[in-house]
Design an enzyme around this catalytic site. Structure first.
Site, short mmCIF file in Angstrom:
data_model
loop_
_atom_site.label_atom_id
_atom_site.label_comp_id
_atom_site.label_asym_id
_atom_site.label_seq_id
_atom_site.Cartn_x
_atom_site.Cartn_y
_atom_site.Cartn_z
N ASP A 31 0.88 -1.13 0.04
CA ASP A 31 -0.06 0.10 -0.09
C ASP A 31 0.92 1.37 0.09
OD1 ASP A 31 -3.22 0.48 0.97
OD2 ASP A 31 -1.77 2.27 1.08
N ILE A 32 0.57 2.08 -0.73
CA ILE A 32 1.16 3.47 -0.97
C ILE A 32 1.32 4.49 0.23
CG2 ILE A 32 -0.42 5.01 -1.87
CD1 ILE A 32 1.65 5.65 -4.07
N ASN A 87 -12.74 -3.22 2.80
CA ASN A 87 -13.73 -2.05 2.84
C ASN A 87 -14.41 -2.15 1.55
OD1 ASN A 87 -12.22 -0.90 5.37
ND2 ASN A 87 -10.83 -0.11 3.80
N GLY A 93 -15.71 3.07 3.71
CA GLY A 93 -14.37 4.15 3.39
C GLY A 93 -13.64 3.47 2.15
N GLN A 94 -14.43 2.74 1.14
CA GLN A 94 -13.59 2.23 0.22
C GLN A 94 -13.40 3.39 -0.67
OE1 GLN A 94 -15.95 -0.68 -2.30
NE2 GLN A 94 -14.36 -1.11 -3.14
N HIS A 100 -10.51 -5.27 -3.08
CA HIS A 100 -8.78 -5.84 -2.80
C HIS A 100 -9.13 -6.08 -1.17
CE1 HIS A 100 -9.73 -1.48 -2.39
NE2 HIS A 100 -9.13 -1.49 -1.08
N LEU A 101 -8.08 -7.00 -0.71
CA LEU A 101 -7.98 -7.31 0.54
C LEU A 101 -6.59 -6.63 1.21
CD1 LEU A 101 -9.42 -9.61 2.14
CD2 LEU A 101 -7.52 -11.22 1.42
N HIS A 102 -6.85 -5.96 2.43
CA HIS A 102 -5.83 -5.37 2.96
C HIS A 102 -5.37 -6.59 3.94
CE1 HIS A 102 -6.70 -1.03 2.55
NE2 HIS A 102 -7.77 -1.60 1.97
P1 5GP Z 1 -9.80 1.12 0.42
O1 5GP Z 1 -9.75 2.37 1.24
O2 5GP Z 1 -10.34 1.46 -0.97
O3 5GP Z 1 -9.90 -0.09 1.10
O4 5GP Z 1 -8.07 1.20 0.07
C1 5GP Z 1 -7.48 1.55 -1.19
C2 5GP Z 1 -5.92 1.55 -0.74
O5 5GP Z 1 -5.13 1.74 -1.83
C3 5GP Z 1 -5.70 2.65 0.48
O6 5GP Z 1 -4.97 2.12 1.67
C4 5GP Z 1 -4.64 3.50 -0.41
O7 5GP Z 1 -3.50 4.01 0.25
C5 5GP Z 1 -4.33 2.63 -1.63
N1 5GP Z 1 -3.79 3.12 -2.78
C6 5GP Z 1 -4.43 4.19 -3.46
N2 5GP Z 1 -3.76 4.44 -4.63
C7 5GP Z 1 -2.72 3.79 -4.53
C8 5GP Z 1 -1.40 3.69 -5.31
O8 5GP Z 1 -1.54 4.19 -6.47
N3 5GP Z 1 -0.55 2.70 -5.22
C9 5GP Z 1 -0.65 1.88 -4.08
N4 5GP Z 1 0.30 0.92 -3.93
N5 5GP Z 1 -1.64 1.81 -3.26
C10 5GP Z 1 -2.70 2.98 -3.48
#
Ligand code: 5GP
Ligand code: ZN
Length: 114
Positions: A31-32, A87, A93-94, A100-102
């Site tokens: 994750d970035i 999420n 908060g998606q 995706h799975l964190h």
């Molecule tokens: P969500 O909130 O949708 O469950 O999580 C999306 C995740 O994607 C966030 O934790 C965010 O930091 C990560 N993310 C968003 N854009 C990028 C990207 O360009 N590269 C990477 N590696 N992660 C990203």
């Protein structure tokens, strides 16, 4: 492939990511904006925006995500545990509309999440 989708663009190598591993159907990368010492996203290569839009042929793919999490945890030696999170939708908060799975690890987690 959805060219507007950031994860599809990572999958197609249009934008870079710190890859952990990849199969024909899933990919795992860091994750970035990590929320734990180890924060990996495990992502199906098929673009599906949310859980409610899975079809019955996708259940194996979702199993592959969980099995991918096991492989990531082994590779990163997360022997003391880790958390897996999806999420899904606005209330959760998606941010990225590609399932995706964190995988979060490397520190003690609190419960319940906020
Ligand atoms: P969500 O909130 O949708 O469950 O999580 C999306 C995740 O994607 C966030 O934790 C965010 O930091 C990560 N993310 C968003 N854009 C990028 C990207 O360009 N590269 C990477 N590696 N992660 C990203
Ligand atoms: Zn996508």
């Amino acid at each position: 492939m959805n060219s507007e989708c950031i994860f599809c663009r990572i999958i197609s190598r249009d934008i870079p990511a710190d890859l952990i591993f990849e199969t024909d159907s899933i990919i795992a990368f860091r994750d970035i904006n990590p929320k734990a010492p180890q924060h990996i996203l495990i992502v199906p290569k098929k673009h599906i925006d949310r859980i409610e839009n899975l079809d019955e042929n996708d259940h194996c793919l979702m199993g592959e995500l969980v099995y991918g999490a096991k492989l990531v945890a082994e590779k990163l030696r997360l022997d003391d545990g880790y958390r897996l999170i999806v999420n899904n939708g606005a209330d959760a908060g998606q941010e990225v509309e590609h399932i995706h799975l964190h995988l979060l690890g490397g520190r003690k987690m609190t419960w319940p999440p906020g």
